[in-house]
Design an enzyme around this catalytic site. Structure first.
Site, PDB file in Angstrom:
ATOM      1  N   LEU A 292       7.109   1.362   3.379  1.00 48.42           N
ATOM      2  CA  LEU A 292       8.030   2.182   2.308  1.00 48.42           C
ATOM      3  C   LEU A 292       8.822   3.234   3.054  1.00 48.42           C
ATOM      4  CD1 LEU A 292       5.906   1.751  -0.870  1.00 48.42           C
ATOM      5  CD2 LEU A 292       7.711   0.026  -0.082  1.00 48.42           C
TER       6      LEU A 292
ATOM      7  N   GLN B 293       3.170  10.030   1.303  1.00 50.57           N
ATOM      8  CA  GLN B 293       4.364   9.452   1.045  1.00 50.57           C
ATOM      9  C   GLN B 293       5.077   9.602  -0.448  1.00 50.57           C
ATOM     10  OE1 GLN B 293       2.743   5.487   2.199  1.00 50.57           O
ATOM     11  NE2 GLN B 293       4.771   4.902   2.807  1.00 50.57           N
TER      12      GLN B 293
ATOM     13  N   GLY C  34       0.824  -1.329  -0.024  1.00 51.30           N
ATOM     14  CA  GLY C  34       0.041  -0.094   0.071  1.00 51.30           C
ATOM     15  C   GLY C  34       0.851   1.308   0.055  1.00 51.30           C
TER      16      GLY C  34
ATOM     17  N   HIS D 176      -3.259   0.857   8.271  1.00 44.12           N
ATOM     18  CA  HIS D 176      -1.773   1.354   8.155  1.00 44.12           C
ATOM     19  C   HIS D 176      -1.694   2.659   7.149  1.00 44.12           C
ATOM     20  CE1 HIS D 176       2.530   0.778   7.649  1.00 44.12           C
ATOM     21  NE2 HIS D 176       2.112   1.563   6.822  1.00 44.12           N
ATOM     22  N   GLU D 177      -2.574   2.110   6.131  1.00 47.63           N
ATOM     23  CA  GLU D 177      -2.388   3.244   4.949  1.00 47.63           C
ATOM     24  C   GLU D 177      -3.189   4.524   5.322  1.00 47.63           C
ATOM     25  OE1 GLU D 177      -0.435   2.958   2.922  1.00 47.63           O
ATOM     26  OE2 GLU D 177       0.077   0.817   3.147  1.00 47.63           O
TER      27      GLU D 177
ATOM     28  N   HIS E 202      -1.297   6.915   7.505  1.00 44.87           N
ATOM     29  CA  HIS E 202      -0.611   7.871   6.879  1.00 44.87           C
ATOM     30  C   HIS E 202      -1.163   9.362   6.614  1.00 44.87           C
ATOM     31  CE1 HIS E 202       3.304   5.735   6.140  1.00 44.87           C
ATOM     32  NE2 HIS E 202       2.639   4.709   5.548  1.00 44.87           N
TER      33      HIS E 202
HETATM   34 NI    NI Z   1       3.487   2.890   5.426  1.00 47.79          NI
END
Ligand code: NI
Length: 193
Positions: free
Chosen positions: A105, A56, A51, A146-147, A150
């Site tokens: 990432l 990001q 993801g 998790h995504e 962000h």
């Molecule tokens: Ni992440």
């Protein structure tokens, strides 16, 4: 179609810690939003992520992408079809959580154990402006959480309760992957995802 792989913003860069802005309703379906979604997708696939969220790649908007397709980085993860979420809102379904071993990432080389809800209700839009409403369960629910974190400037690192679980990828493979893969197997058995 031209590939557009963008640089990934890493931990320590202040913009990664800011709350991203909602996409305005009039921008749903716009060429700019569809182009952003394409860039997220290209960058996620090039980096072999499960993801990625717009902050990001340096774009402070509430947009993220999720896809797991026989990912060699996460061999134990069940597949998730490509999902693009605009202005997602997650609501936990019940109180039950599971221990998820996460990486990111934007946090190269490091993984750690984070408690995630086993079920979430997802409300969002597609980049084209279609409404998404679904329940997501199991390991896949962890990926959604998790995504979406962000988009609030939150990294999995912030949710690691026991910093002794922090692990390089190499140490994860050697010491933790087998036990975690078994936990995932049980979740997939229970929830199918
Ligand atoms: Ni992440």
């Amino acid at each position: 179609m031209a590939m557009s792989v963008r640089d990934i913003v890493v931990v320590g860069v202040p913009s990664l810690r800011e709350r991203a802005c909602e996409v305005a309703e009039r921008d749903l379906g716009s060429a700019a939003l569809v182009a952003l979604a394409d860039d997220l997708l290209d960058t996620m696939r090039a980096a072999r992520g499960a993801g990625i969220a717009a902050p990001q790649i340096g774009v402070p908007r509430r947009v993220c992408a999720i896809e797991v397709k026989d990912n060699p980085r996460y061999p134990y993860k069940p597949n998730i079809p490509l999902t693009l979420l605009v202005n997602p809102v997650l609501t936990p379904l019940g109180d039950e959580t599971f221990d998820n071993f996460e990486g990111c990432l934007s946090v190269p080389g490091l993984r750690g154990v984070v408690a995630r809800h086993v079920g979430v209700r997802v409300e969002a839009f597609t980049p084209e402006g279609e409404r998404i409403e679904r329940e997501v369960w199991g390991v896949s629910a962890g990926t959604y959480q998790h995504e979406c974190d962000h988009l609030d400037g939150v990294l999995f690192l912030d949710r690691v309760r026991d910093t002794r679980t922090l692990s390089t990828w190499e140490a994860f493979h050697e010491h933790h992957e087998a036990a975690f893969a078994e936990r995932v197997r049980l979740l997939v058995e229970r929830f199918g995802s």
